[in-house]
Enzyme design. Structure first.
Site, PDB file in Angstrom:
ATOM      1  N   TYR A 199       7.777  14.336  -1.625  1.00 19.59           N
ATOM      2  CA  TYR A 199       6.631  13.914  -0.809  1.00 19.59           C
ATOM      3  C   TYR A 199       5.551  14.996  -0.766  1.00 19.59           C
ATOM      4  CZ  TYR A 199       4.134  11.107   2.511  1.00 19.59           C
ATOM      5  OH  TYR A 199       3.172  10.314   3.094  1.00 19.59           O
ATOM      6  N   HIS A 253       0.022  17.077   8.323  1.00 20.66           N
ATOM      7  CA  HIS A 253       1.233  16.365   8.741  1.00 20.66           C
ATOM      8  C   HIS A 253       2.459  17.173   8.331  1.00 20.66           C
ATOM      9  CE1 HIS A 253      -0.775  12.797   9.997  1.00 20.66           C
ATOM     10  NE2 HIS A 253      -1.129  12.388   8.802  1.00 20.66           N
ATOM     11  N   PRO A 287       1.001   2.755  -4.556  1.00 21.27           N
ATOM     12  CA  PRO A 287       0.483   3.715  -3.565  1.00 21.27           C
ATOM     13  C   PRO A 287       1.529   4.277  -2.601  1.00 21.27           C
ATOM     14  CG  PRO A 287      -0.158   1.477  -2.994  1.00 21.27           C
ATOM     15  CD  PRO A 287       0.487   1.401  -4.340  1.00 21.27           C
ATOM     16  N   TYR A 315       6.158   4.780   7.652  1.00 24.64           N
ATOM     17  CA  TYR A 315       6.492   3.799   6.604  1.00 24.64           C
ATOM     18  C   TYR A 315       7.544   2.866   7.201  1.00 24.64           C
ATOM     19  CZ  TYR A 315       4.347   6.963   3.158  1.00 24.64           C
ATOM     20  OH  TYR A 315       3.471   7.751   2.452  1.00 24.64           O
ATOM     21  N   LYS A 327       0.652   9.270  -4.319  1.00 22.74           N
ATOM     22  CA  LYS A 327       0.656  10.281  -5.393  1.00 22.74           C
ATOM     23  C   LYS A 327      -0.553  10.191  -6.330  1.00 22.74           C
ATOM     24  CE  LYS A 327       4.244  12.550  -4.376  1.00 22.74           C
ATOM     25  NZ  LYS A 327       3.752  13.484  -3.387  1.00 22.74           N
TER      26      LYS A 327
END
Ligand code: APR
Ligand code: PHB
Length: 393
Positions: free
Chosen positions: A386, A72, A294, A202, A298
């Site tokens: 991220y 991604h 979550p 998200y 991580k």
């Protein structure tokens, strides 16, 4: 029985540590409470940072990941009914994350361990850890109805949040920091094509958070925020899909392909750190020492980073007779852990609806989302966390 490093727990932390130690020529025995099938049945997050991917390759377990993992380059944020792309790779000089389930990572590590004939004992019970504050620690446990004792040079506590290792550190030595959140995540796995194979979505909606992720091009993983007291029986598949749709932007919702669930579970969210991560001959790694909510995925990545530092510290000890890396293991690991804790807490706070938030709090969340999606500086902060911070900070 004797071994150099006794590893408690055959989750990703314990298995990866076992693999790295074997490569360094260090003997290790892994003991695990559950059966192999039980360990493989646990569905957890599935996003690997580049550092974790590199480490799995280095550990010799990267072949299937290289073929089956999906890279991604970005994530998408949904709020106020609109979807916004964060070009994570573009903002971090080309760094990416890879979608590959934790179950698959565990399976690859288990297979490598058994192919190399390395010892593991599953189904152990009544574990007690002894003399951890000496240089001759030992453990006693039951396996196959027999009581066994193992002496080691070091014990690696890779036994997760509810394990026995952390609990063996005296109360006056251990300091624990914790935050719980007033909601849980209802997760569902289905053999349907992911709605977004190129980016994880998200969503912050008036009905709560939602997440669209994947395990492969034919297997999806979705989550919705739910009250902590919801029961899984309250959520049939139709209700789940309907709720997910309501929380997404119209375009994503219209592309969602639904089907029968193959797993559904509700998990609470928690931030937790235990300090120090070493006491005498005991070293904690992974969920035994810290938990992140979550959001941001991580957990597994932090575990892998701990294990990398621990394996090289142990290797320095056995190869060079140097204890410096072991002596600084806790401090070095915690530096990175607290930064990841901050990121997971921040992303959780940004993306969820908190039951007791007032109008001002709500506006602040909206303003921060608007800022993130309009400022390269703000988006870069999100992106660099991220993809994962460097191993040593
Ligand atoms: N004796 C032996 N084994 C034990 C004991 C015990 N007393 N207590 C727990 N265990 C085992 C558990 O059964 C489990 O298989 O330790 C293992 C710990 O594995 P995980 O909980 O997966 O923890 P870890 O390996 O650190 O993995 C971290 O897993 O929970 C996720 O988000 C987390 O992705 C992260 C990763
Ligand atoms: C998952 O794929 O399970 C996942 C992805 C991203 C997250 C959490 C979980 O932030």
């Amino acid at each position: 029985m004797k071994t150099q490093v006794l590893i408690i727990g055959a989750g990703p932390s314990g298995l990866l540590l076992g693999q790295l130690l074997a490569q360094a020529g260090i003997d290790a025995l892994i003991i695990e409470r559950q059966t192999p099938d039980y360990v493989l049945g646990r569905i957890r997050a599935g996003i690997l940072e580049q550092v974790t991917v590199d480490l799995l390759h280095e550990a010799g377990v990267g072949h299937r990941l290289a073929v089956e993992g999906t890279v991604h380059r970005g994530i998408e944020l949904v709020f106020s009914g609109q979807r916004h792309m964060i070009d994570v790779a573009g903002l971090t000089g080309g760094k990416t994350v890879t979608a590959y389930g934790q179950t698959e990572v565990t399976r690859d590590l288990m297979q490598a361990r058994s192919a190399a004939g390395l010892p593991s004992v599953y189904g152990v019970s009544e574990l007690t850890l002894q003399d951890l504050d000496s240089n001759k620690p030992w453990v006693r446990f039951k396996a196959d109805g027999q009581t066994q004792e193992v002496q080691a040079d070091f014990v690696a506590g890779c036994d997760g949040f509810h394990g026995a290792s952390r609990a063996s550190i005296p109360r006056h030595v251990l300091r624990e920091y914790e935050r719980t959140y007033p909601f849980g995540w209802l997760g569902m796995l289905s053999d349907t094509p992911p709605v977004s194979p190129h980016a994880i979505i998200y969503a912050n909606s008036p009905r709560g958070f939602a997440l669209c992720s994947m395990r492969s091009l034919t297997r999806s993983r979705y989550y919705v925020q739910c009250p902590l007291d919801d029961r899984i029986e309250d959520w049939n598949d139709d209700r789940f899909w309907e709720e997910l749709r309501c929380r997404l932007d119209v375009d994503t919702a219209s592309r969602l392909i639904t089907g029968k669930s193959i797993e559904k579970s509700i998990a609470p969210l928690r931030s937790f750190v235990a300090e120090p991560m070493r006491w005498g001959s005991l070293f904690l790694a992974g969920d035994a020492a810290h938990i992140v909510p979550p959001t941001g995925a991580k957990g597994l990545n932090l575990a892998a980073a701990d294990v990398k530092l621990l394996a090289s510290a142990l290797s320095d000890w056995y190869r060079l007779g140097q204890s410096r890396a072991m002596d600084t293991y806790s401090e070095r690991s915690l530096r990175r852990i607290w930064k990841a804790e901050r990121f997971a807490w921040w992303l959780t706070s940004l993306m969820h609806r908190f039951p007791d938030t007032d109008d001002f709090g709500q506006r602040m969340q909206e303003a921060e989302l608007a800022y993130l999606t309009s400022s390269a500086a703000a988006a870069t902060t999100l992106a660099e966390n991220y993809v994962g911070l460097p191993l040593e900070l």
